[in-house]
Design a protein around this motif. Structure first.
Motif, short mmCIF file in Angstrom:
data_model
loop_
_atom_site.label_atom_id
_atom_site.label_comp_id
_atom_site.label_asym_id
_atom_site.label_seq_id
_atom_site.Cartn_x
_atom_site.Cartn_y
_atom_site.Cartn_z
N PRO A 14 14.91 39.85 31.91
CA PRO A 14 14.75 40.43 33.26
C PRO A 14 13.85 39.53 34.12
N GLY A 15 14.28 39.35 35.36
CA GLY A 15 13.56 38.46 36.27
C GLY A 15 14.04 37.03 36.24
N GLY A 16 14.90 36.71 35.30
CA GLY A 16 15.40 35.36 35.16
C GLY A 16 16.56 35.07 36.10
N SER A 17 17.11 33.87 35.95
CA SER A 17 18.20 33.41 36.82
C SER A 17 19.34 32.81 36.01
N LEU A 18 20.51 32.91 36.58
CA LEU A 18 21.70 32.25 36.04
C LEU A 18 22.55 31.78 37.22
N ARG A 19 23.33 30.76 36.97
CA ARG A 19 24.27 30.28 37.98
C ARG A 19 25.66 30.24 37.37
N LEU A 20 26.54 31.05 37.93
CA LEU A 20 27.93 31.07 37.48
C LEU A 20 28.75 30.09 38.31
N SER A 21 29.73 29.48 37.67
CA SER A 21 30.66 28.58 38.35
C SER A 21 32.08 29.00 38.03
N CYS A 22 32.97 28.77 38.96
CA CYS A 22 34.39 29.06 38.75
C CYS A 22 35.19 27.92 39.39
N ILE A 23 35.89 27.18 38.55
CA ILE A 23 36.69 26.05 39.03
C ILE A 23 38.15 26.50 39.12
N ALA A 24 38.75 26.27 40.28
CA ALA A 24 40.12 26.70 40.53
C ALA A 24 41.07 25.51 40.55
N SER A 25 42.26 25.75 40.04
CA SER A 25 43.33 24.75 40.12
C SER A 25 44.64 25.47 40.36
N GLY A 26 45.62 24.75 40.90
CA GLY A 26 46.91 25.34 41.16
C GLY A 26 46.96 26.26 42.36
N ILE A 27 45.94 26.16 43.21
CA ILE A 27 45.87 27.00 44.39
C ILE A 27 45.18 26.20 45.49
#
Length: 112
Positions: A14-27
């Motif tokens: 709790p109190g921490g951080s994360l960074r999500l990524s989403c790479i798209a192809s075919g669009i």
């Protein structure tokens, strides 16, 4: 075919951080609204944040001021920076680009 690949989930205190990524192809990413949803066990899938092609952003009330959605059209990637994480943020996070869901999601667990 459309392919969306998420990364960046994990276990954080709790109190921490994360960074999500989403790479798209075919669009055509630069012409698509991108969204992040999340689903906790026993709950419905909820919209967390979205970003339009003009970079207009929307956030659910529960994450305002803590999460930031952004996009890099040159990399066909949408990000979700999550700060000040709370246990109630624990869920599987899914990206959605141009109305297409990723499918697999990435698990975020906030626990001490």
């Amino acid at each position: 075919q459309v392919q969306l690949v998420e990364s960046g989930g994990g276990l954080v205190q709790p109190g921490g951080s994360l960074r999500l990524s989403c790479i798209a192809s075919g669009i055509n990413f630069r012409l698509s609204t991108a969204r992040w949803f999340r689903q906790a066990p026993g709950n419905e899938r909820d919209l967390v944040a979205s970003i339009t092609i003009t970079a207009f952003t929307y956030y659910a009330d529960s994450v305002k001021g803590r999460f930031t959605i952004s996009r890099d059209n040159a990399k066909n990637t949408v990000y979700l920076q999550m700060n000040s994480l709370k246990p109630e943020d624990t869920a599987v996070y899914y990206c959605n680009v141009g109305g297409r869901d990723s499918g697999q999601g990435t698990q975020v667990t906030v626990s001490s």
